[in-house]
Structure formats: C-alpha cells, structure tokens
Design an enzyme around this catalytic site. Sequence first.
Site, mmCIF file in Angstrom:
data_model
loop_
_atom_site.group_PDB
_atom_site.id
_atom_site.type_symbol
_atom_site.label_atom_id
_atom_site.label_comp_id
_atom_site.label_asym_id
_atom_site.label_seq_id
_atom_site.Cartn_x
_atom_site.Cartn_y
_atom_site.Cartn_z
ATOM 1 N N LYS A 45 -2.384 -65.862 -12.431
ATOM 2 C CA LYS A 45 -2.113 -67.261 -12.801
ATOM 3 C C LYS A 45 -1.065 -67.872 -11.868
ATOM 4 O O LYS A 45 -1.237 -68.966 -11.342
ATOM 5 C CB LYS A 45 -1.622 -67.358 -14.262
ATOM 6 C CG LYS A 45 -2.601 -66.804 -15.285
ATOM 7 C CD LYS A 45 -2.106 -66.984 -16.721
ATOM 8 C CE LYS A 45 -0.870 -66.183 -17.100
ATOM 9 N NZ LYS A 45 -1.070 -64.713 -17.091
ATOM 10 N N ARG A 57 -0.966 -70.014 -25.386
ATOM 11 C CA ARG A 57 -1.178 -68.582 -25.594
ATOM 12 C C ARG A 57 -1.572 -68.256 -27.016
ATOM 13 O O ARG A 57 -1.787 -67.084 -27.328
ATOM 14 C CB ARG A 57 0.135 -67.845 -25.305
ATOM 15 C CG ARG A 57 0.276 -67.323 -23.904
ATOM 16 C CD ARG A 57 1.684 -66.783 -23.809
ATOM 17 N NE ARG A 57 1.741 -65.600 -23.024
ATOM 18 C CZ ARG A 57 1.998 -65.598 -21.708
ATOM 19 N NH1 ARG A 57 2.207 -66.710 -21.064
ATOM 20 N NH2 ARG A 57 2.056 -64.467 -21.065
ATOM 21 N N ARG A 111 4.055 -54.521 -9.008
ATOM 22 C CA ARG A 111 5.042 -55.591 -8.931
ATOM 23 C C ARG A 111 6.376 -55.122 -9.528
ATOM 24 O O ARG A 111 7.444 -55.450 -9.015
ATOM 25 C CB ARG A 111 4.550 -56.848 -9.651
ATOM 26 C CG ARG A 111 5.486 -58.025 -9.423
ATOM 27 C CD ARG A 111 4.995 -59.302 -10.061
ATOM 28 N NE ARG A 111 4.905 -59.154 -11.503
ATOM 29 C CZ ARG A 111 4.376 -60.056 -12.319
ATOM 30 N NH1 ARG A 111 3.871 -61.164 -11.831
ATOM 31 N NH2 ARG A 111 4.343 -59.846 -13.612
ATOM 32 N N ARG A 117 10.488 -57.185 -12.216
ATOM 33 C CA ARG A 117 10.532 -58.046 -13.402
ATOM 34 C C ARG A 117 10.724 -57.142 -14.600
ATOM 35 O O ARG A 117 10.038 -56.122 -14.725
ATOM 36 C CB ARG A 117 9.217 -58.845 -13.505
ATOM 37 C CG ARG A 117 9.471 -60.305 -13.818
ATOM 38 C CD ARG A 117 8.199 -61.105 -13.815
ATOM 39 N NE ARG A 117 7.493 -61.014 -15.082
ATOM 40 C CZ ARG A 117 6.423 -61.739 -15.376
ATOM 41 N NH1 ARG A 117 5.935 -62.583 -14.486
ATOM 42 N NH2 ARG A 117 5.838 -61.618 -16.552
ATOM 43 N N ARG A 160 2.206 -56.243 -23.847
ATOM 44 C CA ARG A 160 1.765 -57.584 -23.415
ATOM 45 C C ARG A 160 0.240 -57.677 -23.446
ATOM 46 O O ARG A 160 -0.305 -58.711 -23.835
ATOM 47 C CB ARG A 160 2.290 -57.883 -22.003
ATOM 48 C CG ARG A 160 3.796 -58.150 -21.986
ATOM 49 C CD ARG A 160 4.404 -57.938 -20.598
ATOM 50 N NE ARG A 160 3.866 -58.814 -19.571
ATOM 51 C CZ ARG A 160 4.008 -58.583 -18.265
ATOM 52 N NH1 ARG A 160 4.668 -57.511 -17.844
ATOM 53 N NH2 ARG A 160 3.510 -59.426 -17.399
HETATM 54 P P1 AP5 Z 1 0.564 -63.091 -10.858
HETATM 55 O O1 AP5 Z 1 0.004 -64.223 -10.069
HETATM 56 O O2 AP5 Z 1 2.017 -62.991 -11.039
HETATM 57 O O3 AP5 Z 1 -0.162 -63.023 -12.285
HETATM 58 P P2 AP5 Z 1 0.184 -63.783 -13.623
HETATM 59 O O4 AP5 Z 1 -1.126 -63.985 -14.323
HETATM 60 O O5 AP5 Z 1 1.017 -64.972 -13.347
HETATM 61 O O6 AP5 Z 1 0.968 -62.604 -14.349
HETATM 62 P P3 AP5 Z 1 2.307 -62.656 -15.224
HETATM 63 O O7 AP5 Z 1 2.815 -61.268 -15.267
HETATM 64 O O8 AP5 Z 1 3.193 -63.746 -14.798
HETATM 65 O O9 AP5 Z 1 1.638 -63.009 -16.600
HETATM 66 P P4 AP5 Z 1 2.253 -63.017 -18.005
HETATM 67 O O10 AP5 Z 1 1.277 -63.909 -18.696
HETATM 68 O O11 AP5 Z 1 2.444 -61.682 -18.592
HETATM 69 O O12 AP5 Z 1 3.726 -63.561 -17.803
HETATM 70 P P5 AP5 Z 1 4.444 -64.925 -18.133
HETATM 71 O O13 AP5 Z 1 5.504 -65.085 -17.141
HETATM 72 O O14 AP5 Z 1 3.458 -66.014 -18.321
HETATM 73 O O15 AP5 Z 1 -0.025 -61.743 -10.225
HETATM 74 C C1 AP5 Z 1 0.398 -60.488 -10.704
HETATM 75 C C2 AP5 Z 1 0.519 -59.512 -9.529
HETATM 76 O O16 AP5 Z 1 -0.777 -59.291 -8.984
HETATM 77 C C3 AP5 Z 1 1.374 -60.054 -8.379
HETATM 78 O O17 AP5 Z 1 2.112 -59.014 -7.834
HETATM 79 C C4 AP5 Z 1 0.339 -60.595 -7.379
HETATM 80 O O18 AP5 Z 1 0.790 -60.541 -6.066
HETATM 81 C C5 AP5 Z 1 -0.835 -59.666 -7.622
HETATM 82 N N1 AP5 Z 1 -2.128 -60.324 -7.398
HETATM 83 C C6 AP5 Z 1 -2.472 -61.610 -7.712
HETATM 84 N N2 AP5 Z 1 -3.742 -61.872 -7.369
HETATM 85 C C7 AP5 Z 1 -4.238 -60.720 -6.853
HETATM 86 C C8 AP5 Z 1 -5.505 -60.345 -6.314
HETATM 87 N N3 AP5 Z 1 -6.526 -61.198 -6.255
HETATM 88 N N4 AP5 Z 1 -5.668 -59.081 -5.883
HETATM 89 C C9 AP5 Z 1 -4.632 -58.194 -5.942
HETATM 90 N N5 AP5 Z 1 -3.401 -58.479 -6.408
HETATM 91 C C10 AP5 Z 1 -3.209 -59.734 -6.869
HETATM 92 O O19 AP5 Z 1 5.093 -64.604 -19.549
HETATM 93 C C11 AP5 Z 1 6.097 -63.632 -19.697
HETATM 94 C C12 AP5 Z 1 6.597 -63.592 -21.130
HETATM 95 O O20 AP5 Z 1 7.176 -64.869 -21.477
HETATM 96 C C13 AP5 Z 1 5.537 -63.371 -22.217
HETATM 97 O O21 AP5 Z 1 5.283 -61.991 -22.398
HETATM 98 C C14 AP5 Z 1 6.204 -64.014 -23.424
HETATM 99 O O22 AP5 Z 1 7.192 -63.181 -23.960
HETATM 100 C C15 AP5 Z 1 6.883 -65.228 -22.832
HETATM 101 N N6 AP5 Z 1 6.031 -66.411 -22.823
HETATM 102 C C16 AP5 Z 1 5.565 -67.061 -21.723
HETATM 103 N N7 AP5 Z 1 4.781 -68.093 -22.076
HETATM 104 C C17 AP5 Z 1 4.760 -68.109 -23.426
HETATM 105 C C18 AP5 Z 1 4.104 -68.928 -24.385
HETATM 106 N N8 AP5 Z 1 3.299 -69.955 -24.018
HETATM 107 N N9 AP5 Z 1 4.291 -68.651 -25.711
HETATM 108 C C19 AP5 Z 1 5.095 -67.640 -26.094
HETATM 109 N N10 AP5 Z 1 5.733 -66.806 -25.242
HETATM 110 C C20 AP5 Z 1 5.572 -67.042 -23.915
HETATM 111 MG MG MG Z 2 2.949 -65.587 -13.995
#
Ligand code: AP5
Ligand code: MG
Length: 189
Positions: free
Chosen positions: A14, A89, A128, A134, A145
Amino acid sequence: MLNIVIFGAPGSGKGTQSARLVEKYGLNHISTGDVLRAEIKNGTELGKTAKGYIDNGQLIPDALMIDILASVFDSFKDSKGVIFDGFPRTIAQADALKAMLAERNQEVSVMLDLEVPEDELMVRLIKRGQESGRADDNEETIKKRLAVYHNQTAPLIDWYKKDGKYSYIKGVGTMDGIFADICAVIDKL
Ligand code: AP5
Ligand code: MG
C-alpha cells in the site's frame, strides 16, 4: 476529485504504490499508520495511546481513528484527490468514510485491493523488520496483524463489491508492473 482507497493486508504494498501515485497524479496521501507512528515519535498523548495497540498488532479504536482521518482530510487545500492508505480497516470505518465524503459532496472513486499470498507477506515484513526496524515487523506481531486483517478488515472486500467500487490488483510481481496495473484502473475512471 479522485478518492482512492488503497487496500490490502500488512505488507501488500500500500505504502510503496501510494508513493508512486502521489508522484504521478499529484494526490494527497493519508497513511493512518504513518500518522500514528509520527504521533508516537513526537510523544503525544495520542501517540502513547496508539503505541499499545500497534505494538500488539491490534487496531486503534474506530472513533479515535475516524476523528483523526477527518481532520487530516480537511487539512488538504485545493486537493486534486486523496489516497487513503490503511483506512478503512473495519466496516465502521468504511461507513464513516462514506458519510464523511458525502457530507463534502464527494465519494470514493475506487477501492484497489492489492492481493498477496500470506507467505509472501511474511517474507516481506520480516525482511523490512531486519532492515529498517519497524517495531511491529517481528514474527509474533506480524502474525497478529495478519489475523486482525482476516477477521476485521477482509470483510471490506465484500462491502466495496456491494458498493460498486471494488477493483482487484494482483499484488505479486515487480513494483513497476503492479503500478502499471493500478494506473490502468485509475486512467479509466
Ligand atoms: P509496504 O508498501 O510498506 O506495504 P504496506 O501495505 O504499506 O504494509 P504496512 O506494513 O505498512 O501495512 P500495515 O497495514 O500493517 O501497516 P499500517 O502502517 O497501515 O511494503 C511492505 C514491504 O514489502 C516493503 O519493505 C516494500 O519494499 C516491500 N514490497 C512492496 N511491494 C513489493 C513487491 N511488489 N515485491 C516485493 N517487495 C515489495 O498500520 C500499522 C498499525 O497502525 C496497525 O497494525 C494498527 O495498529 C494501526 N492502524 C493503522 N491504520 C489504522 C486504522 N485505520 N484503524 C485502526 N488502527 C490502525
Ligand atoms: Mg504502509
């Protein structure tokens, strides 16, 4: 205005694809995860609350998250459009987003579902975690997660199908190839 929900499990790409969309289409980007990590870094009250949930792989309560989202959204001036990354979410968040946009005479243009198999997600996030550290990128928290994703977030796939906004994106392959597939969907809107 383009309002794009970029959706998918933890590690589905994402954030990676959002950065490219910002550059190509000049959109604003809301990553609720990034907002919360910034609050933690700055030691705010919100950050202290959020940390307990994030470190445990759990979601921050809906009411809190919905307020934060609306205030970030309203801070954008003369926006061409917004990418919602990591929001909604839960069903409650999807309902709230729909209502918030309707109040502003807007709607979600498309929901892009980046689908990636679980073993690949695990590999990406462990890697990562080793490289950038992280706090929630360790095996135990990643498993939590992913479970939260399946139980609370994946039901939104049907929600957006019913709403007529769903678009499947194969999330495995090169980052450029995936971006091209996303652009093909957006350019048809
Ligand atoms: P990346 O692009 O970082 O993926 P992402 O989908 O953004 O993954 P996140 O870990 O950020 O998702 P998340 O939903 O768990 O975290 P968030 O910060 O939203 O890619 C991941 C890795 O893969 C990178 O190293 C990248 O380089 C690699 N990659 C990408 N594309 C690739 C490809 N094609 N091939 C190979 N490698 C690739 O949320 C974190 C926490 O915040 C949650 O757990 C929750 O506690 C809280 N939170 C956030 N939003 C909410 C909400 N709306 N409601 C409640 N709690 C929330
Ligand atoms: Mg992200």
